[in-house]
Design a protein around this motif. Structure first.
Motif, PDB file in Angstrom:
ATOM      1  N   ARG A 342      25.894  41.313  37.138  1.00 36.67           N
ATOM      2  CA  ARG A 342      27.159  41.987  36.835  1.00 36.67           C
ATOM      3  C   ARG A 342      27.641  42.819  38.021  1.00 36.67           C
ATOM      4  N   LYS A 343      26.705  43.478  38.693  1.00 37.34           N
ATOM      5  CA  LYS A 343      27.071  44.271  39.870  1.00 37.34           C
ATOM      6  C   LYS A 343      27.559  43.375  41.004  1.00 37.34           C
ATOM      7  N   TYR A 344      26.820  42.288  41.254  1.00 39.59           N
ATOM      8  CA  TYR A 344      27.249  41.347  42.296  1.00 39.59           C
ATOM      9  C   TYR A 344      28.638  40.783  41.985  1.00 39.59           C
ATOM     10  N   GLN A 345      28.858  40.448  40.732  1.00 38.59           N
ATOM     11  CA  GLN A 345      30.133  39.857  40.345  1.00 38.59           C
ATOM     12  C   GLN A 345      31.281  40.844  40.572  1.00 38.59           C
ATOM     13  N   LYS A 346      31.054  42.084  40.211  1.00 39.30           N
ATOM     14  CA  LYS A 346      32.099  43.095  40.368  1.00 39.30           C
ATOM     15  C   LYS A 346      32.432  43.327  41.834  1.00 39.30           C
ATOM     16  N   ILE A 347      31.419  43.496  42.672  1.00 46.40           N
ATOM     17  CA  ILE A 347      31.680  43.788  44.085  1.00 46.40           C
ATOM     18  C   ILE A 347      32.274  42.579  44.784  1.00 46.40           C
ATOM     19  N   ASN A 348      31.882  41.369  44.394  1.00 48.54           N
ATOM     20  CA  ASN A 348      32.427  40.176  45.029  1.00 48.54           C
ATOM     21  C   ASN A 348      33.872  39.927  44.619  1.00 48.54           C
ATOM     22  N   ALA A 349      34.215  40.243  43.375  1.00 48.96           N
ATOM     23  CA  ALA A 349      35.619  40.124  42.962  1.00 48.96           C
ATOM     24  C   ALA A 349      36.497  41.040  43.803  1.00 48.96           C
ATOM     25  N   LEU A 350      36.019  42.265  44.041  1.00 45.74           N
ATOM     26  CA  LEU A 350      36.769  43.196  44.879  1.00 45.74           C
ATOM     27  C   LEU A 350      36.869  42.681  46.318  1.00 45.74           C
ATOM     28  N   ALA A 351      35.750  42.157  46.845  1.00 43.52           N
ATOM     29  CA  ALA A 351      35.745  41.649  48.217  1.00 43.52           C
ATOM     30  C   ALA A 351      36.696  40.458  48.364  1.00 43.52           C
ATOM     31  N   LEU A 352      36.739  39.591  47.352  1.00 47.46           N
ATOM     32  CA  LEU A 352      37.619  38.429  47.403  1.00 47.46           C
ATOM     33  C   LEU A 352      39.087  38.838  47.482  1.00 47.46           C
ATOM     34  N   ASN A 353      39.426  39.919  46.820  1.00 49.94           N
ATOM     35  CA  ASN A 353      40.812  40.393  46.845  1.00 49.94           C
ATOM     36  C   ASN A 353      41.202  40.976  48.200  1.00 49.94           C
ATOM     37  N   LEU A 378      25.678  31.210  43.395  1.00 49.05           N
ATOM     38  CA  LEU A 378      26.967  30.526  43.399  1.00 49.05           C
ATOM     39  C   LEU A 378      27.637  30.586  42.030  1.00 49.05           C
ATOM     40  N   ALA A 379      26.839  30.581  40.955  1.00 50.60           N
ATOM     41  CA  ALA A 379      27.413  30.730  39.614  1.00 50.60           C
ATOM     42  C   ALA A 379      28.064  32.105  39.468  1.00 50.60           C
ATOM     43  N   MET A 380      27.394  33.126  39.983  1.00 47.61           N
ATOM     44  CA  MET A 380      27.973  34.473  39.957  1.00 47.61           C
ATOM     45  C   MET A 380      29.268  34.496  40.762  1.00 47.61           C
ATOM     46  N   LEU A 381      29.260  33.847  41.917  1.00 48.84           N
ATOM     47  CA  LEU A 381      30.430  33.846  42.787  1.00 48.84           C
ATOM     48  C   LEU A 381      31.600  33.118  42.122  1.00 48.84           C
ATOM     49  N   ARG A 382      31.288  32.077  41.381  1.00 47.62           N
ATOM     50  CA  ARG A 382      32.337  31.370  40.637  1.00 47.62           C
ATOM     51  C   ARG A 382      33.013  32.289  39.622  1.00 47.62           C
ATOM     52  N   GLU A 383      32.191  33.074  38.905  1.00 45.03           N
ATOM     53  CA  GLU A 383      32.753  34.007  37.927  1.00 45.03           C
ATOM     54  C   GLU A 383      33.554  35.104  38.610  1.00 45.03           C
ATOM     55  N   ALA A 384      33.071  35.567  39.771  1.00 46.52           N
ATOM     56  CA  ALA A 384      33.808  36.590  40.515  1.00 46.52           C
ATOM     57  C   ALA A 384      35.165  36.060  40.970  1.00 46.52           C
ATOM     58  N   SER A 385      35.217  34.778  41.354  1.00 56.64           N
ATOM     59  CA  SER A 385      36.493  34.195  41.790  1.00 56.64           C
ATOM     60  C   SER A 385      37.479  34.120  40.632  1.00 56.64           C
ATOM     61  N   LYS A 386      36.977  33.872  39.408  1.00 50.49           N
ATOM     62  CA  LYS A 386      37.860  33.890  38.242  1.00 50.49           C
ATOM     63  C   LYS A 386      38.432  35.277  38.024  1.00 50.49           C
ATOM     64  N   ASP A 387      37.560  36.288  38.148  1.00 52.17           N
ATOM     65  CA  ASP A 387      38.014  37.669  37.965  1.00 52.17           C
ATOM     66  C   ASP A 387      39.087  38.036  38.980  1.00 52.17           C
ATOM     67  N   ALA A 388      38.937  37.513  40.199  1.00 52.92           N
ATOM     68  CA  ALA A 388      39.870  37.865  41.271  1.00 52.92           C
ATOM     69  C   ALA A 388      41.089  36.948  41.314  1.00 52.92           C
ATOM     70  N   GLY A 389      41.083  35.883  40.501  1.00 54.51           N
ATOM     71  CA  GLY A 389      42.180  34.930  40.542  1.00 54.51           C
ATOM     72  C   GLY A 389      42.210  34.123  41.825  1.00 54.51           C
ATOM     73  N   LYS A 390      41.042  33.790  42.335  1.00 54.93           N
ATOM     74  CA  LYS A 390      40.934  33.057  43.592  1.00 54.93           C
ATOM     75  C   LYS A 390      40.244  31.709  43.366  1.00 54.93           C
ATOM     76  N   ARG A 391      40.467  30.792  44.292  1.00 56.34           N
ATOM     77  CA  ARG A 391      39.765  29.517  44.295  1.00 56.34           C
ATOM     78  C   ARG A 391      38.933  29.434  45.569  1.00 56.34           C
ATOM     79  N   LEU A 392      37.688  29.005  45.438  1.00 58.80           N
ATOM     80  CA  LEU A 392      36.754  29.017  46.562  1.00 58.80           C
ATOM     81  C   LEU A 392      36.340  27.610  46.956  1.00 58.80           C
ATOM     82  N   THR A 393      36.073  27.462  48.235  1.00 62.32           N
ATOM     83  CA  THR A 393      35.407  26.274  48.755  1.00 62.32           C
ATOM     84  C   THR A 393      34.192  26.745  49.539  1.00 62.32           C
TER      85      THR A 393
END
Length: 426
Positions: A342-353, A378-393
């Motif tokens: 949960r912590k990784y997901q939150k900080i990565n969503a912020l970083a993605l923005n 990578l599963a966590m990163l996928r969820e973080a990208s959803k939170d941030a409204g981003k698409r990742l490659t």
């Protein structure tokens, strides 16, 4: 009477043995040993170097903390040998090779081999004098980690056996490492106090007041190494990732989160980044990073701020071409993984923005529990990208630099994940 007859028969049988076999039987009878429970032996016979308390059936001989012991299965067959500690969750730390009369001879040999292994990796080199010299289980020396910074060796100890043998280890390091650099190194001891206390030792942190600043190079950049700062003073494990990312930063604006001494920012600046901003909650780290920028004449490109990273990102409205997110270990163990995710997901969503559309994010985890949980990062990163409204490659995933060698039967040693992704809006 029956017991006496049995003893007489055993004595007679022993006399009929060859002298060599008789010495072996006598040694085994008198030796200190640890017997593994039924069904557990295969794990350690296959090479896992850490014998947990739950795997131990019994001990034989007058065994005490720090003793070298033979490890056997229920039938008395040899599995290996190592150092024993009844107070540790790791009852025995196994070392490779046959047991010797002088266990320190084996340790000296392993230290010598570790030095030869780094030499084969061209370490140290003219451009790089900061590297991992001994990587605990990876080099067969569980509980001992040594980082080299030029003529200085910083030793991190997390096992009682190594703490009790500082003098002998110092002598072995001085002898072997001097063959690499041509001079006697200065040894600095950094005991992992909390870990050693869990090993049953009453120990205090060493005083750092009398230690001068240490200087080392990585990829021709000069760094002041704070040997009493984070880890052993420098993140050698990220060297290959810095070298891969830096050329991609030419002409780009770079944000280095959890920057510590400025490694990613300075590497990017050296390779032509137009602007680099480093963020770290530690004022001591930020001041260190600023000094490193100045000594490399990169302070016109690099700047650093002391701030909580989440607070900085929540207040930040700028977007960057390249963002690096390398937080501290958030999952010390597997049981911490759900909370850490949960912590990784939150900080990565912020970083993605904070990444411009089409820009790059290098995001990392140094939690072994995350890295060795297949697909978790990578599963966590996928969820973080959803939170941030981003698409990742995903462009690349990598681990620690090659000097962080691994034991094939100890996957926990592969603790670092570094994922480079391209970010676009959904």
């Amino acid at each position: 009477m029956l017991l006496a007859m049995l003893l007489l028969r055993q004595a007679a049988a022993l006399q009929r043995c060859t002298p060599s076999l008789r010495r072996t039987v006598t040694r085994m009878a008198a030796s200190k040993s640890v017997t593994i429970k039924r069904g557990k032996a295969r794990l350690f016979r296959d090479g896992n170097p850490l014998v947990y308390g739950g795997a131990v059936e019994r001990t034989s001989g007058d065994v005490s903390r720090g003793d070298a012991v033979e490890v056997v299965d229920g039938a008395g067959n040899n599995i290996g040998w190592g150092f024993y500690n009844p107070d540790s969750m790791y009852r025995v730390r196994l070392l490779p090779g046959p047991m010797q009369d002088d266990p320190m001879q084996a340790v000296r040999s392993l230290i010598e081999t570790a030095c030869e292994r780094r030499s084969a990796l061209n370490l140290p080199s003219e451009a790089t004098s900061a590297f991992r010299l001994i990587n605990s289980e990876g080099d067969g020396l569980s509980g001992l980690t040594v980082d080299a910074y030029g003529a200085h060796l910083v030793c991190s100890i997390s096992a009682a056996w190594a703490e009790a043998r500082r003098v002998e280890i110092t002598a072995a390091l001085e002898e072997s490492y001097s063959t690499l650099i041509g001079e006697k190194p200065q040894i600095i001891w950094r005991p992992a106090v909390a870990r050693l206390r869990s090993e049953g030792l009453e120990i205090e942190a060493d005083d750092d007041a009398d230690n001068d600043a240490v200087e080392a190079t990585e990829s021709s950049l000069v760094y002041e190494v704070d040997v009493w700062g984070q880890k052993t003073g420098f993140y050698c494990d990220q060297r290959d990732n810095r070298n891969f990312l830096a050329p991609l930063c030419a002409g780009k604006r770079v944000l280095d989160l959890y920057c510590y001494s400025g490694g990613f920012a300075l590497s990017a600046a050296k390779h032509g980044a137009s602007q680099c901003l480093g963020v770290d909650s530690s004022r001591r780290a930020v001041e260190l990073a600023q000094r490193n920028a100045e000594r490399n004449a990169l302070d016109g490109i690099c700047s650093f701020v002391s701030s909580d990273v989440s607070a900085f990102l929540n207040a930040n409205t700028d977007e960057y071409d390249v963002v690096v997110c390398d937080p501290p270990k958030l999952a010390p163990s597997v049981r911490d993984l759900p909370r850490a995710k949960r912590k990784y997901q939150k900080i990565n969503a912020l970083a993605l923005n904070a990444v411009k559309p089409g820009g790059l994010l290098l995001t990392c985890s140094c939690s072994s529990a995350m890295t060795t949980s297949e697909g978790a990062f990578l599963a966590m990163l996928r969820e973080a990208s959803k939170d941030a409204g981003k698409r990742l490659t995903v462009l690349r995933t990598a681990g620690a630099a090659a000097d962080h060698v691994l034991h094939p039967a100890f996957p926990e040693g592969a603790y670092l994940t570094a994922a480079l992704v391209q970010v676009v809006d959904r």
